[in-house]
Design an enzyme around this catalytic site. Structure first.
Site, PDB file in Angstrom:
ATOM      1  N   GLU A 179     -44.343  34.858  42.796  1.00 23.31           N
ATOM      2  CA  GLU A 179     -45.618  34.571  42.127  1.00 23.31           C
ATOM      3  C   GLU A 179     -45.833  33.069  42.005  1.00 23.31           C
ATOM      4  OE1 GLU A 179     -48.177  36.836  41.995  1.00 23.31           O
ATOM      5  OE2 GLU A 179     -46.823  38.083  40.805  1.00 23.31           O
ATOM      6  N   HIS A 180     -47.055  32.661  42.306  1.00 22.31           N
ATOM      7  CA  HIS A 180     -47.420  31.240  42.295  1.00 22.31           C
ATOM      8  C   HIS A 180     -46.550  30.432  43.266  1.00 22.31           C
ATOM      9  CE1 HIS A 180     -50.507  31.325  39.170  1.00 22.31           C
ATOM     10  NE2 HIS A 180     -49.791  32.313  38.653  1.00 22.31           N
ATOM     11  N   THR A 181     -46.156  31.087  44.324  1.00 19.77           N
ATOM     12  CA  THR A 181     -45.420  30.401  45.392  1.00 19.77           C
ATOM     13  C   THR A 181     -46.307  30.213  46.619  1.00 19.77           C
ATOM     14  OG1 THR A 181     -44.616  32.583  46.002  1.00 19.77           O
ATOM     15  CG2 THR A 181     -43.084  31.183  44.788  1.00 19.77           C
TER      16      THR A 181
ATOM     17  N   SER B 196     -74.164  47.129  43.552  1.00 20.10           N
ATOM     18  CA  SER B 196     -72.795  47.546  43.231  1.00 20.10           C
ATOM     19  C   SER B 196     -72.792  48.684  42.226  1.00 20.10           C
ATOM     20  CB  SER B 196     -71.991  46.373  42.659  1.00 20.10           C
ATOM     21  OG  SER B 196     -70.763  46.870  42.146  1.00 20.10           O
TER      22      SER B 196
ATOM     23  N   GLY C  63     -61.065  42.831  36.687  1.00 19.50           N
ATOM     24  CA  GLY C  63     -60.311  41.842  35.925  1.00 19.50           C
ATOM     25  C   GLY C  63     -58.866  42.226  35.686  1.00 19.50           C
TER      26      GLY C  63
ATOM     27  N   LEU D 117     -55.576  42.888  40.199  1.00 16.67           N
ATOM     28  CA  LEU D 117     -55.136  43.634  41.386  1.00 16.67           C
ATOM     29  C   LEU D 117     -56.008  43.278  42.597  1.00 16.67           C
ATOM     30  CD1 LEU D 117     -54.393  47.104  39.718  1.00 16.67           C
ATOM     31  CD2 LEU D 117     -52.775  45.268  40.236  1.00 16.67           C
ATOM     32  N   SER D 118     -56.639  42.117  42.505  1.00 26.09           N
ATOM     33  CA  SER D 118     -57.356  41.537  43.641  1.00 26.09           C
ATOM     34  C   SER D 118     -58.610  42.284  44.078  1.00 26.09           C
ATOM     35  CB  SER D 118     -56.431  41.380  44.849  1.00 26.09           C
ATOM     36  OG  SER D 118     -55.461  40.434  44.575  1.00 26.09           O
TER      37      SER D 118
ATOM     38  N   GLU E 160     -63.377  31.816  49.200  1.00 23.85           N
ATOM     39  CA  GLU E 160     -63.101  31.804  47.758  1.00 23.85           C
ATOM     40  C   GLU E 160     -62.847  30.370  47.279  1.00 23.85           C
ATOM     41  OE1 GLU E 160     -61.127  35.105  46.145  1.00 23.85           O
ATOM     42  OE2 GLU E 160     -60.704  34.132  44.253  1.00 23.85           O
TER      43      GLU E 160
ATOM     44  N   ASP F 238     -53.395  37.186  48.362  1.00 23.66           N
ATOM     45  CA  ASP F 238     -54.189  38.388  48.071  1.00 23.66           C
ATOM     46  C   ASP F 238     -54.958  38.872  49.287  1.00 23.66           C
ATOM     47  OD1 ASP F 238     -53.243  37.657  45.628  1.00 23.66           O
ATOM     48  OD2 ASP F 238     -55.182  37.075  44.788  1.00 23.66           O
TER      49      ASP F 238
END
Ligand code: GLA
Length: 387
Positions: free
Chosen positions: A32-34, A66, A123, A126-127, A161, A173
Site C-alpha cells: 500500500e502506497h508503494t 447513472s 467511497g 474499492l476503486s 485521473e 487501481d
C-alpha cells in the site's frame, strides 16, 4: 445487472441497439502506497464493479446517466467541450478518459449516450472511479476501434485521473481493473510495470472486505501530501545514493542512509514505502510456498506501518483491524486502499467467517456507533463486453 442497465437505458434514451460492458473494482492484499514510490503491489480484481449500457450517437453530444446518482438525472456535454466542471460531477471521470484518448490522437468521431450502474459501494476505497475509467476506455476501444491494449487502458485511466480530475493516484487501481484475472492477484512492479499473476485460491479460508462506511473529507489532498512527503525523502536520498524510487532500496540500505532525509515526517513516510515494498515481495514468496500464515503476519505488519509511519489509517479503521486481530481464525487483517476510511481486508478461516462478522460488527458498533458491512469477495476477471 445486464438486463437492469439495458432496461434503464431504453427508458432514459430509448430502445434500439444497446451495448453492455463491465469493468471490475479491486482490493489490494498488500503493498500500500508503494505504487507511486516505484515499489510492488499485490491487488486483485473483484467480481463487483461498474456496468455501462451505451449507444453511439449521430452528433457530437454526450449524455450521461447513472443509476447510482439518479437524482442528478441526465448530465449533458459535448465532444467539443471535454473539460472538467464541478457541476459535471461523476461524469468528469468518463469525460477525462475521452479527453486523454483525444490527446493521444484517438478522437471520437461521434458522441454517445451512456447509462452507468455500479455495485461497488460508493467511497469504500474499492476503486469505483478506476473501474469507471477502465470501463470507459474499454467501451471506447470497442465502439470507436481505438488501437490500445488493456495495459494502455490502465495508463490512460491513471493519466486522466491525474491530469483531468486532479487526483495524483498511482497505477495500481486502474492496472488491477484492466488486467484482472479470475482467482489470481497481480504481483506488479510499478517501477517498470512488469508483473505476474499469482493464484490466490485459499484452501479453507476466505477474503473478507469490511467496509467502515467512513469517508473522511480532504482524502485527495491528504493523499497528494503523502506523495509529496515521499518525494521529498527520495530527493534527499538521491544526494547520496543512485536510486529512481524508494522501491529500489532494501531495508538495510534505507537504515544506512535515512539520516540524510531532512524532515522527520518524510523519513517516516519513506520508511513505510521501503519496508512495505519488501514485505510485499516476501508476502508473495510466502504465498507461493503455500505459507498463508506468514502472508497474514505481513498483512498485520503492513497495517501497523500504515497506521504509525504513513499515518493513513483512522480511528474507525483501527477499531475494525484491532477487533479482527482478536478473532480466532483470522490469519491477517489490514487497511486496504488509499486510506482515511474505506475498507479493511482480512483473511479468515472458513469456520470463523460467521464469528468474525458477529464479533467485529459488534465491537465496531459499540466503539464508534457506526455499522460495518462485510463482503466475502471473489476474485474476478478484467473488463468485458456483456451484450
Ligand atoms: C489509492 C490510489 C492507488 C494507491 C493506493 C494506496 O487507491 O489510487 O494508486 O496509491 O491508494 O496504495
Amino acid at each position: 445487472m445486464v438486463e437492469t442497465v439495458k432496461a434503464k437505458f431504453a427508458e432514459v434514451f430509448g430502445e434500439g441497439d444497446i451495448n453492455v460492458y463491465f469493468a471490475p473494482g479491486r482490493v489490494n492484499m498488500i503493498g500500500e502506497h508503494t505504487d507511486y514510490n516505484g515499489g510492488h503491489v499485490f491487488p486483485c480484481a473483484l467480481t463487483i464493479g461498474t456496468y455501462a449500457a451505451v449507444r453511439k450517437r449521430e452528433d457530437n453530444k454526450l449524455r450521461f446517466y447513472s443509476m447510482n446518482f439518479e437524482d442528478l438525472g441526465v448530465i449533458e456535454s459535448d465532444l467539443e467541450d471535454l473539460k472538467p466542471y464541478k457541476e459535471a460531477n461523476w461524469t468528469n471521470y468518463p469525460k477525462g478518459v475521452m479527453w486523454a484518448f483525444a490527446g493521444r490522437g484517438m478522437k471520437m468521431d461521434k458522441g454517445l449516450d451512456i447509462v452507468i450502474n455500479g455495485n461497488i459501494p460508493n467511497g469504500s476505497g474499492l476503486s469505483s472511479s478506476a473501474s469507471l475509467e477502465v470501463l470507459t476506455g474499454f467501451l471506447l476501444r470497442d465502439l470507436y476501434g481505438f488501437d490500445v491494449t488493456n495495459q494502455d487502458l490502465a495508463l490512460i485511466g491513471q493519466y486522466s485521473e491525474n491530469n483531468f480530475n486532479g487526483m495524483n493516484c498511482g497505477i495500481m487501481d486502474q492496472f488491477a481493473s484492466a488486467m484482472g484475472k479470475k482467482d489470481n492477484a497481480i504481483f506488479l512492479d510499478t517501477a517498470d510495470l512488469s508483473f505476474e499473476y499469482a493464484p490466490l485460491v485459499l484452501q479453507g479460508a476466505k477474503i473478507i472486505v469490511t467496509n467502515s462506511n467512513v469517508k473522511h473529507s480532504l482524502v485527495d489532498s491528504a493523499y497528494n501530501d503523502r506523495r509529496n512527503e515521499s518525494n521529498a525523502a527520495l530527493k534527499d536520498l538521491q544526494t547520496v545514493i543512485d536510486i529512481n524510487g524508494l522501491g529500489d532500496l532494501s531495508e538495510s540500505q534505507f537504515e544506512a542512509h535515512k539520516h540524510v532525509i531532512k524532515s522527520e515526517v518524510s523519513r517516516m513516510r519513506a520508511k513505510h514505502a521501503v519496508y512495505e515494498n519488501q514485505r510485499t515481495i516476501r508476502a508473495v514468496e510466502a504465498l507461493k510456498q503455500n505459507d498463508i500464515e506468514t502472508f497474514g503476519k505481513l498483512m498485520n505488519e503492513s497495517h501497523i506501518s500504515l497506521r504509525d509511519d504513513y499515518e493513513v489509517s483512522c480511528e474507525e479503521i483501527d477499531v475494525l483491524v484491532d477487533a479482527a486481530w482478536k478473532v480466532d481464525g483470522v490469519i491477517g487483517s489490514r487497511i486496504t486502499g488509499g486510506g482515511f476510511g474505506g475498507c479493511t481486508v482480512s483473511i479468515v478461516k472458513d469456520e470463523a467467517v460467521e464469528s468474525f462478522k458477529e464479533q467485529v460488527g459488534k465491537v465496531y458498533e459499540e466503539k464508534t456507533g457506526k455499522k460495518a458491512d462485510f463482503y466475502v469477495v471473489e476474485i474476478g476477471d478484467g473488463p468485458s463486453k456483456l451484450a
